[in-house]
Write a protein that holds these residues in place. Structure first.
Motif, PDB file in Angstrom:
ATOM      1  N   ASP A  61       0.527  -1.394  -0.166  1.00  0.00           N
ATOM      2  CA  ASP A  61      -0.402   0.080  -0.086  1.00  0.00           C
ATOM      3  C   ASP A  61       0.719   0.752  -0.217  1.00  0.00           C
ATOM      4  N   PHE A  62       1.808   1.388   0.716  1.00  0.00           N
ATOM      5  CA  PHE A  62       2.506   2.594   0.822  1.00  0.00           C
ATOM      6  C   PHE A  62       2.874   2.888  -0.410  1.00  0.00           C
ATOM      7  N   GLU A  63       3.956   1.703  -1.269  1.00  0.00           N
ATOM      8  CA  GLU A  63       4.535   1.048  -1.848  1.00  0.00           C
ATOM      9  C   GLU A  63       3.710   2.073  -3.261  1.00  0.00           C
ATOM     10  N   ALA A  64       1.987   1.772  -3.413  1.00  0.00           N
ATOM     11  CA  ALA A  64       1.174   2.655  -4.470  1.00  0.00           C
ATOM     12  C   ALA A  64       1.377   3.968  -4.337  1.00  0.00           C
ATOM     13  N   ALA A  65       1.535   4.338  -2.833  1.00  0.00           N
ATOM     14  CA  ALA A  65       1.108   5.398  -2.339  1.00  0.00           C
ATOM     15  C   ALA A  65       2.289   6.865  -3.055  1.00  0.00           C
ATOM     16  N   LEU A  66       3.770   6.066  -2.940  1.00  0.00           N
ATOM     17  CA  LEU A  66       4.214   6.743  -3.385  1.00  0.00           C
ATOM     18  C   LEU A  66       4.927   6.738  -4.157  1.00  0.00           C
ATOM     19  N   GLU A  67       3.440   5.974  -5.560  1.00  0.00           N
ATOM     20  CA  GLU A  67       4.038   5.961  -6.417  1.00  0.00           C
ATOM     21  C   GLU A  67       2.735   6.927  -7.180  1.00  0.00           C
ATOM     22  N   LYS A  68       1.693   6.898  -6.200  1.00  0.00           N
ATOM     23  CA  LYS A  68       0.272   8.018  -6.915  1.00  0.00           C
ATOM     24  C   LYS A  68       0.965   9.968  -6.159  1.00  0.00           C
ATOM     25  N   GLU A 116       9.630  -5.047   8.116  1.00  0.00           N
ATOM     26  CA  GLU A 116       8.541  -6.300   9.088  1.00  0.00           C
ATOM     27  C   GLU A 116       7.634  -7.027   8.038  1.00  0.00           C
ATOM     28  N   THR A 117       7.993  -7.991   7.591  1.00  0.00           N
ATOM     29  CA  THR A 117       6.769  -9.432   6.773  1.00  0.00           C
ATOM     30  C   THR A 117       6.230  -8.398   5.779  1.00  0.00           C
ATOM     31  N   ASP A 118       5.535  -7.954   6.213  1.00  0.00           N
ATOM     32  CA  ASP A 118       4.397  -7.492   4.326  1.00  0.00           C
ATOM     33  C   ASP A 118       4.219  -5.766   5.070  1.00  0.00           C
ATOM     34  N   ALA A 119       4.931  -4.884   6.189  1.00  0.00           N
ATOM     35  CA  ALA A 119       5.182  -4.272   6.789  1.00  0.00           C
ATOM     36  C   ALA A 119       6.131  -3.229   6.428  1.00  0.00           C
ATOM     37  N   LEU A 142      -1.796   7.735   2.845  1.00  0.00           N
ATOM     38  CA  LEU A 142      -2.596   6.667   2.131  1.00  0.00           C
ATOM     39  C   LEU A 142      -3.767   7.417   1.842  1.00  0.00           C
ATOM     40  N   TYR A 143      -4.867   8.781   2.092  1.00  0.00           N
ATOM     41  CA  TYR A 143      -5.689   8.806   1.830  1.00  0.00           C
ATOM     42  C   TYR A 143      -6.192   8.564  -0.186  1.00  0.00           C
ATOM     43  N   GLU A 144      -4.408   9.870  -0.208  1.00  0.00           N
ATOM     44  CA  GLU A 144      -4.916  10.086  -1.681  1.00  0.00           C
ATOM     45  C   GLU A 144      -4.812   8.568  -2.332  1.00  0.00           C
ATOM     46  N   THR A 145      -4.589   7.252  -1.978  1.00  0.00           N
ATOM     47  CA  THR A 145      -4.279   6.388  -2.885  1.00  0.00           C
ATOM     48  C   THR A 145      -5.867   5.170  -2.440  1.00  0.00           C
ATOM     49  N   PHE A 146      -6.261   5.251  -1.463  1.00  0.00           N
ATOM     50  CA  PHE A 146      -7.037   4.856  -0.353  1.00  0.00           C
ATOM     51  C   PHE A 146      -8.394   4.926  -0.151  1.00  0.00           C
TER      52      PHE A 146
END
Length: 177
Positions: A61-68, A116-119, A142-146
């Motif tokens: 999710d973080f990677e998607a937000a950084l990209e957007k 850490e694992t998936d975070a 992350l509001y701009e993404t989700f």
């Protein structure tokens, strides 16, 4: 066998009871609904006179937000350039998380990040904060993404822990001690 069937039937009922379905006259289709959550921990360290800030964000999710938001595609799990990835993480969080301590805007100092694992955990500190009576927080991570983003915040001052949940589009939280 009966226990296994009961388990799956319970999952099915849970999905139905939580609006995880759409129906028409012919059938019922169960749809997966992802959960988008960040966790921000803020601790006042009276001995060191600092605010210690930790943000936990699901890496994909973080990677998607950084990209957007930052228009950069990055791999936080195995970055080619850790320093550049840390700068992206720091810049993004400082843009989307603001804190006022006793009415004064504070400036974060980036300490580091780790997987850490998936975070992904990101760490910051604010120096020269001898005491805290009130924290005003603006959090739109992350509001701009989700659209369904949930931001959980836990704040500890003098051993007193308070928590709050912000559901997008809510952005403001107030903690008084």
């Amino acid at each position: 066998m009966a226990a296994s069937l009961f388990k799956w039937f319970s999952v099915y009922l849970f999905l139905l009871s939580n609006n995880g379905y759409k129906s028409n006259n012919e059938n019922i289709r169960v749809l997966a609904h992802p959960l988008y959550v960040t966790v921000t921990e803020i601790n006042h360290n009276a001995k060191d006179k600092t605010l210690e800030i930790s943000c936990k964000i699901f890496t994909n999710d973080f990677e998607a937000a950084l990209e957007k938001s930052m228009h950069v595609k990055t791999d936080l799990s195995e970055p080619k350039d850790k320093k550049a990835a840390d700068k992206l993480v720091s810049d993004y969080i400082q843009k989307h998380l603001q804190i006022k301590a006793d009415g004064k805007q504070v400036t974060f100092e980036f300490v580091g990040s780790e997987k850490e694992t998936d975070a992904t955990w990101s760490y910051f500190q604010v120096i020269n904060i001898a005491s805290v009576k009130k924290l005003e927080i603006t959090n739109n991570l992350l509001y701009e993404t989700f659209d369904g983003e949930i931001n959980l915040m836990h704040v500890t001052v003098s051993g007193n822990r308070k928590s709050m949940k912000l559901n997008s589009p809510e952005t403001n939280a107030l903690f008084e001690f």
